[in-house]
Design an enzyme around this catalytic site. Structure first.
Site, PDB file in Angstrom:
ATOM      1  N   HIS A 135       0.873  -1.174   0.000  1.00 53.99           N
ATOM      2  CA  HIS A 135       0.000   0.000   0.000  1.00 53.99           C
ATOM      3  C   HIS A 135       0.914   1.228   0.000  1.00 53.99           C
ATOM      4  O   HIS A 135       2.020   1.193   0.545  1.00 53.99           O
ATOM      5  CB  HIS A 135      -0.846  -0.042   1.281  1.00 53.99           C
ATOM      6  N   GLN A 215      -4.457  -4.776   7.474  1.00 56.14           N
ATOM      7  CA  GLN A 215      -5.479  -5.727   7.018  1.00 56.14           C
ATOM      8  C   GLN A 215      -5.397  -7.063   7.752  1.00 56.14           C
ATOM      9  O   GLN A 215      -6.159  -7.982   7.426  1.00 56.14           O
ATOM     10  CB  GLN A 215      -5.349  -5.978   5.507  1.00 56.14           C
ATOM     11  N   LYS A 238     -10.379   0.297  10.884  1.00 53.24           N
ATOM     12  CA  LYS A 238     -10.630  -0.897  10.074  1.00 53.24           C
ATOM     13  C   LYS A 238     -11.039  -2.077  10.951  1.00 53.24           C
ATOM     14  O   LYS A 238     -11.274  -3.165  10.456  1.00 53.24           O
ATOM     15  CB  LYS A 238      -9.382  -1.272   9.281  1.00 53.24           C
TER      16      LYS A 238
HETATM   17  N1  C6P Z   1      -6.236   0.668   2.936  1.00 54.11           N
HETATM   18  C1  C6P Z   1      -8.119   0.286   1.447  1.00 54.11           C
HETATM   19  O1  C6P Z   1      -9.220   0.562   0.984  1.00 54.11           O
HETATM   20  P1  C6P Z   1      -4.851   4.208   6.902  1.00 54.11           P
HETATM   21  O2  C6P Z   1      -5.490   4.911   5.758  1.00 54.11           O
HETATM   22  O3  C6P Z   1      -3.630   4.902   7.387  1.00 54.11           O
HETATM   23  O4  C6P Z   1      -5.812   3.839   7.987  1.00 54.11           O
HETATM   24  O5  C6P Z   1      -4.373   2.795   6.331  1.00 54.11           O
HETATM   25  C2  C6P Z   1      -3.425   2.750   5.316  1.00 54.11           C
HETATM   26  C3  C6P Z   1      -3.215   1.344   4.862  1.00 54.11           C
HETATM   27  C4  C6P Z   1      -1.964   0.770   5.050  1.00 54.11           C
HETATM   28  N2  C6P Z   1      -1.739  -0.500   4.709  1.00 54.11           N
HETATM   29  C5  C6P Z   1      -2.683  -1.279   4.174  1.00 54.11           C
HETATM   30  C6  C6P Z   1      -2.369  -2.696   3.836  1.00 54.11           C
HETATM   31  C7  C6P Z   1      -3.962  -0.757   3.953  1.00 54.11           C
HETATM   32  O6  C6P Z   1      -4.910  -1.528   3.431  1.00 54.11           O
HETATM   33  C8  C6P Z   1      -4.228   0.596   4.294  1.00 54.11           C
HETATM   34  C9  C6P Z   1      -5.574   1.211   4.013  1.00 54.11           C
HETATM   35  C10 C6P Z   1      -7.564   1.120   2.572  1.00 54.11           C
HETATM   36  O7  C6P Z   1      -7.468  -0.668   1.048  1.00 54.11           O
HETATM   37  C11 C6P Z   1      -7.650   2.574   2.276  1.00 54.11           C
HETATM   38  S1  C6P Z   1      -6.649   3.025   0.898  1.00 54.11           S
END
Ligand code: C6P
Length: 422
Positions: A135, A215, A238
């Protein structure tokens, strides 16, 4: 807290009772429409009433700044904020609650490590190993660091099946990287990486290991001591918790050696005009007034998940993944990206439907009260590896059941009708 009507059997989650705990899922989104199938929990989960009520209770009854006031409201807020830290620590089996730092999200947690640990420990010519599946939150902070320090980034390749190529990891480890940072579960492909093995190999090579648990922590039992990593970053929003809540766990000796990330109130021991000294961890990394209610709300979310039992949450999602695989496999022209089996994959499905644009797929599904995500999922390099710019993604959680998957499959049939491919 799980409502008293939410009775779970020894193995299965009672999804109907769980759904009843989530106000969003019980509203009429469109008059007369079918229920809401929320299939975008990988982006952000819904919140149970217990979390919403915890926030409400904080703001109604004991809203106050913490670690400052000597009056009752502030003492209660402080006590509950610190109790939430203990709940989080127990949830990931951290040796000490002091190793858990409240941040806003995974992104902030990783940036904290990149700024603080990274600037101290990564120097010109050093190598940082990431993977092509990251990500942007576990990529861009390291790009910034590498540029600043003159370090080099190297990326573990992906197999055609959407798993990490561990032989390539071994090759990169011969370069003795300072850091190996990888996501435990891919948000775009659903691959569950063998985090214990990757960490073990990285540690043998002398690297510090950061795991992006955004995740994984919401969906499977995660134990930092069995993982053997040095840092774990995750987002509260999440995992049923409030927006703006997240955690960085770090090994105490590393956190203690790291300089502060931000300066200001709360993080100091003594301030002189000529310079300052720092508070102990975790306060050293929690500058300014924290998101008190959100952290306490995250504690309530952790209680909710713990009552369900993370083993059962994982088993439930594994069952959903198997069913989704079978049903999505019936949809003509649908290609599921990532591992083609349920073993070692989470209940996250990225797919393409013929040449229908993912935004069209998502918009038609939305008209039927089925919420999915369409786009690059903040993984542009990974999308390029897939040879695509975007996918449609359905991700499942504790409040989803077979009916949601049946509705998704029926909705995809309608997409095909509208686009004339059925
Ligand atoms: N992925 C998705 O729809 P934040 O935004 O900081 O809470 O999380 C960032 C992030 C970091 N690592 C992984 C593996 C993620 O999946 C995410 C967030 C969301 O897939 C928003 S882009």
């Amino acid at each position: 807290m799980v409502s008293s009507t939410t009775r779970q059997t020894a193995t299965d989650l009672d999804v109907a009772a769980i759904r009843a705990d989530f106000p969003v899922l019980n509203q009429e989104v469109r008059p007369g429409a079918e229920r809401l199938s929320f299939l975008d929990s990988a982006a952000s989960s819904q919140k149970p009433a217990s979390v919403i009520e915890t926030l409400d209770d904080y703001y109604r009854r004991y809203n106050a700044n913490i670690h400052r006031g000597v009056y009752q409201l502030s003492e209660e807020a402080t006590q509950r904020y610190e109790a939430a830290r203990h709940l989080v620590a127990d949830f990931i089996n951290a040796p000490s609650a002091r190793e858990c730092i409240f941040v806003r999200n995974t992104t902030e947690a990783i940036n904290l490590v990149a700024h603080s640990w990274g600037r101290r420990n990564v120097n010109a010519g050093d190598v940082v190993v990431l993977t092509v599946m990251e990500h942007h939150s576990n990529l861009v902070p390291w790009q910034l660091l590498a540029e600043e320090q003159g370090a080099e980034l190297a990326f573990v390749r992906m197999t055609p099946e959407g798993r990490l190529d561990l032989d390539h990891l071994d090759t990169l480890l011969t370069r003795e990287p300072k850091l190996v940072a990888f996501s435990h579960v891919s948000n775009a492909l659903g691959t569950i990486h063998d985090a214990v093995e990757i960490t073990r190999r990285a540690k043998v090579a002398g690297a510090t290991v950061l795991i992006d648990g955004a995740q994984s922590v919401p969906h499977l039992p995660v134990d930092v001591q069995s993982l053997g990593c040095d840092f774990l970053a995750f987002s509260g929003h999440k995992m049923l918790g409030p927006m703006g809540s997240g955690v960085l766990w770090g090994r105490r000796e590393l956190l203690e050696a790291m300089p502060p990330f931000m300066g200001g109130g709360s993080m100091i021991r003594k301030v002189e005009l000529s310079g300052s000294t720092w508070a102990d961890v975790p306060a050293k990394f929690e500058a300014g007034t924290p998101a008190v209610g959100d952290a306490i709300g995250l504690g309530a979310a952790v209680e909710y998940l713990s009552e369900l039992g993370m083993d059962r949450v994982q088993a439930h999602e594994h069952g959903l993944a198997g069913y989704a695989f079978a049903r999505l496999g019936e949809v003509p022209e649908l290609t599921i990206h990532g591992p083609k089996m349920t073993e070692g994959r989470a209940a996250v499905f990225s797919f393409s439907l013929g040449d229908v644009h993912p935004h069209d797929v998502a918009a038609i599904l939305d008209s039927e009260n089925i919420a999915v995500r369409a786009g690059h999922h903040c993984c542009q390099p990974l999308m390029r590896e897939l040879g695509d710019v975007a996918t449609t993604r359905a991700s499942f959680y504790v409040y989803n059941d077979h009916d949601d998957i049946n509705r998704l499959v029926a909705g995809l049939g309608r997409v095909r009708q509208i686009f004339g491919s059925a």
